[in-house]
Motif scaffolding. Structure first.
Motif, PDB file in Angstrom:
ATOM      1  N   SER A 182       0.826  -1.204   0.000  1.00 39.83           N
ATOM      2  CA  SER A 182       0.000   0.000   0.000  1.00 39.83           C
ATOM      3  C   SER A 182       0.859   1.252   0.000  1.00 39.83           C
ATOM      4  N   ARG A 209      -9.765  -0.966  -4.817  1.00 42.56           N
ATOM      5  CA  ARG A 209      -8.408  -0.962  -4.271  1.00 42.56           C
ATOM      6  C   ARG A 209      -7.950   0.444  -3.857  1.00 42.56           C
ATOM      7  N   GLN A 261      -5.498   6.789  -1.261  1.00 40.65           N
ATOM      8  CA  GLN A 261      -5.052   5.580  -0.574  1.00 40.65           C
ATOM      9  C   GLN A 261      -5.057   4.440  -1.580  1.00 40.65           C
ATOM     10  N   ASN A 312      -4.275   0.489  -2.139  1.00 40.17           N
ATOM     11  CA  ASN A 312      -4.061  -0.819  -1.529  1.00 40.17           C
ATOM     12  C   ASN A 312      -3.963  -1.893  -2.608  1.00 40.17           C
TER      13      ASN A 312
END
Length: 118
Positions: free
Chosen positions: A17, A66, A81, A83
């Motif tokens: 991440s 994601r 963000q 991930n």
């Protein structure tokens, strides 16, 4: 003209991440849409995610589920963000601030490199 500065890029292994942040030199309240774009070598710049002044979001199909975009009008920041990163996410990521109208007005950051190793 607002100045946009991205940060948070780097090298990460697949499955990892990263959190990108875009800081604006002034208020982002006036921008109808704030977004993140990316450009991989030999490819055109493409939209990754966008958030409107009302909080609505839009994601490119490859990153749905994601990536998450968030906007803070009090801090004048837009974050992404990321991930479950994949090697195909490798690109330079750019922050964008857009005022809709005639003509449309776009401001861009200098970009931050994201590299995902397999």
């Amino acid at each position: 003209q607002v100045q946009l500065v991205e940060s948070g890029g780097g090298l990460v292994q697949a499955g990892g991440s990263l959190r990108l942040s875009c800081a604006a030199s002034g208020s982002i309240f006036r921008f109808n849409v704030m977004g993140w774009y990316r450009q991989a070598p030999g490819k055109e710049r493409e939209l990754v995610a966008a958030v409107t002044s009302g909080g609505g979001t839009n994601y490119a199909d490859p990153v749905k589920g994601r990536f998450t975009i968030s906007r803070d009008n009090t801090k004048n920041t837009v974050d992404l963000q990321m991930n479950s990163l994949k090697p195909e996410d490798t690109a330079i990521y750019y922050c964008n601030a857009r005022v809709m109208g005639l003509p449309r007005s776009d401001s861009w950051g200098q970009g931050t490199q994201v590299t995902v190793s397999s």
